[in-house]
Scaffold this active site. Structure first.
Site, PDB file in Angstrom:
ATOM      1  N   SER A 276       0.970  -1.224  -0.026  1.00  0.00           N
ATOM      2  CA  SER A 276      -0.155   0.136  -0.158  1.00  0.00           C
ATOM      3  C   SER A 276       0.748   1.338  -0.022  1.00  0.00           C
ATOM      4  O   SER A 276       2.176   1.195   0.053  1.00  0.00           O
ATOM      5  CB  SER A 276      -0.783  -0.013   1.114  1.00  0.00           C
ATOM      6  N   LYS A 277       0.336   2.297  -0.136  1.00  0.00           N
ATOM      7  CA  LYS A 277       0.957   3.806  -0.228  1.00  0.00           C
ATOM      8  C   LYS A 277       2.017   4.032   0.986  1.00  0.00           C
ATOM      9  O   LYS A 277       2.901   4.523   0.762  1.00  0.00           O
ATOM     10  CB  LYS A 277      -0.102   4.853  -0.213  1.00  0.00           C
ATOM     11  N   ARG A 278       1.807   3.288   1.993  1.00  0.00           N
ATOM     12  CA  ARG A 278       2.432   3.419   3.238  1.00  0.00           C
ATOM     13  C   ARG A 278       4.177   2.964   3.210  1.00  0.00           C
ATOM     14  O   ARG A 278       4.847   3.412   3.594  1.00  0.00           O
ATOM     15  CB  ARG A 278       2.160   2.530   4.519  1.00  0.00           C
ATOM     16  N   GLY A 280       5.612   3.268   0.271  1.00  0.00           N
ATOM     17  CA  GLY A 280       6.023   4.031  -0.945  1.00  0.00           C
ATOM     18  C   GLY A 280       4.856   4.073  -1.997  1.00  0.00           C
ATOM     19  O   GLY A 280       3.876   3.690  -1.782  1.00  0.00           O
TER      20      GLY A 280
END
Ligand code: GLU
Length: 536
Positions: A276-278, A280
């Site tokens: 997920s976005k977390r 990167g």
């Protein structure tokens, strides 16, 4: 183009499960709703490598039956980013082919699914089900409360008399068409990665094949198309394993030869969680905009869930194609490691010949996505946004440098090539070469330009550079060493550090003599003159 692969051997944990004569045909079948992400790229890449390894066909099919979610822009983004990394298709909506059309909405308009669902109904493997949405909710709640398997296992319609269904249809009741999954049997597949997987068919619910609006679902459209398009291997993410018994049963019911199922492992972040976005960026377009090279991205992504054996890590696309085959695929989740991607990208940047590096940077800077990426508004974090703006400022200076003086730009890039990890990092690393007045770091000025010996030092080098036309690295080195000696200095530090700050505004950077030579006398003189002011 397509070679026949004789005796294609598919082994599962050392066991031979297929030995068939076939030309490999695989399809990437996305439902584009947003920008291509890393997980889908891995999916597409495995198929590309497998098809090219076997000199088979790689097909792009757009699964757009969910019209509310489909986006034509997203489809274009997929095609564009896949092309950017070097994945191209032998057949697809953008290139045509013998099985056109390749968009399922167009295939639906052409009556393809209607023809096959009629056939399926006639064979008795599908039935019309007239439950209302409320009735379905009630059924689900009842199952949950009574701890029964949740799903549609027949409802009121699987075993209804044909006349009952005809009456309901005549009365204009909306209906879906469901698959009549056989009951009381074992459904098994031989997955090329996971081996034999079996299901008690009583635990497999009857999926909707045609929705009330006449649109086919994935379960029906994808399988009919896989058959009609002669797909030999259904390579897809492991999240589809639970659908496999339905699909296998569908192939069997039609009497079609089943393709080989290849359920590829999911990709996780380093923290073991779903990517997920977390961890990167997750969109391929973002990696592209951040200055990652296609060869690095492909290299890293190919190794997520597949191994060529041994400890090979850096592999060109050609080497990947040669090495890629089903036995190297692993059942356990693969990890997307951003640090490793940076390292690989740095490796590929260092390998680039100067003219190719400059050309890549020019192309990278000219892409609208690059600017948009760095100048986009941060969702929450102002510092992040500020940081990205600074990167873009550096890149803008580099763009000017590349345009104005190819010679200086080539030298500047060569000096930083060993240090940066992405194309975008060249911006900040080289900006001072091209700026008329590079910003002066206050701490650096305080530390190095306020020392008592510095005004004389700067004046000396200003006089030295003025009027020269060019200076070699050796001449610059001789001048610095000569000056230190004349002043009776044991070390070069007191000369080197103030000069570096005067010329670059910073305390770190490439070797001073190369730097001085690359800047040339005129630029050096202008910067030294400015520093004389700062040193006072
Ligand atoms: N349209 C499906 C998806 O985007 C395709 C899955 C498959 O490869 O069969 O997930």
């Amino acid at each position: 183009m397509q070679a026949k692969v004789d005796f294609l051997k598919v082994r599962v944990r050392g066991r031979l499960v297929h030995s068939v004569s076939m030309s490999v045909r695989v399809r990437f079948a996305p439902s584009p709703t947003g920008s291509l992400h890393v997980g889908s790229l891995r999916d597409a890449l495995f198929k590309h490598l497998f098809a090219r390894h076997h000199k088979g066909a790689n097909i792009l099919r757009i699964e757009d039956t969910d019209r509310a979610r489909y986006s034509a822009e997203a489809e274009q983004d997929f095609i564009d980013n896949l092309h950017w990394v070097g994945i191209d298709y032998d057949e697809g909506p953008h290139v045509g082919g013998p099985h056109a059309p390749y968009r399922q909405s167009e295939r639906k308009e052409a009556g393809i699914y209607a023809r096959w669902i009629d056939e399926f109904l006639k064979l008795g493997h599908a039935y019309k089900a007239f439950e209302t949405p409320e009735e379905l909710v009630e059924m689900r709640e009842f199952q949950q409360v009574n701890r029964q398997p949740v799903g549609y296992f027949g409802g009121l319609w699987r075993d209804a008399a044909p006349s009952q269904a005809e009456d309901a249809e005549r009365a204009g009741k909306p209906f879906v068409i469901r698959q009549r999954v056989p009951r009381g049997v074992t459904i098994a597949i031989d997955d090329a990665i996971r081996g034999r997987i079996e299901w008690n068919s009583d635990t497999v619910d009857d999926p909707v094949l045609i929705k009330a609006d006449g649109m086919p679902t994935y379960h029906f459209a994808a399988m009919v198309d896989d058959h009609l398009m002669g797909i030999t291997h259904i390579m897809r993410g492991e999240e589809w394993i639970s659908s496999a018994p339905k699909h296998a049963a569908l192939f069997d019911a039609f009497g079609w030869e089943r393709p080989i199922f290849v359920h590829c492992p999911v990709i996780k972040g380093k923290d073991g969680k779903k990517l997920s976005k977390r961890q990167g960026d997750t969109r391929v377009a973002d990696y592209r905009a951040d200055g990652y090279l296609p060869e690095a991205l492909l290299n890293l992504i190919a190794l997520i869930g597949w191994s060529p054996g041994g400890d090979r890590e850096i592999m060109s696309i050609q080497e990947l194609i040669e090495a890629f085959d089903l036995p190297g695929l692993q059942p356990s989740p693969g990890v997307f490691d951003l640090e490793k991607l940076r390292w690989m990208n740095g490796h590929y940047i260092r390998e680039m010949a100067p003219h190719r590096l400059a050309a890549s940077l020019r192309a990278y800077l000219a892409e609208p996505g690059t600017k948009a990426y760095f100048l986009r508004e941060a969702e929450a974090d102002d510092a992040l946004e500020q940081g990205r703006r600074e990167v873009w400022d550096g890149l803008s200076s580099l763009a000017v440098g590349l345009e104005e003086g190819a010679a200086l730009a080539t030298k500047a890039l060569a000096m930083e090539q060993g240090r940066v990890h992405t194309l975008s990092e060249f911006g900040e690393a080289t900006a001072f070469f091209f700026q008329d007045e590079p910003p002066m770091d206050a701490k650096a000025v305080e530390k190095w330009l306020t020392q008592p010996h510095v005004p004389v030092l700067l004046a000396h080098f200003l006089a030295w550079a003025t009027g020269m036309s060019a200076l070699s690295v050796e001449e610059c080195e001789a001048a610095v060493r000569g000056y230190a000696e004349k002043q009776g200095l044991e070390k070069l530090g007191p000369v080197v550090h103030p000069l570096r700050v005067a010329l670059t505004g910073r305390t770190v950077g490439p070797g001073l003599f190369e730097l001085m030579s690359a800047l040339g006398p005129a630029r050096m003189a202008a910067r030294l003159a400015r520093a004389v002011g700062a040193a006072r």
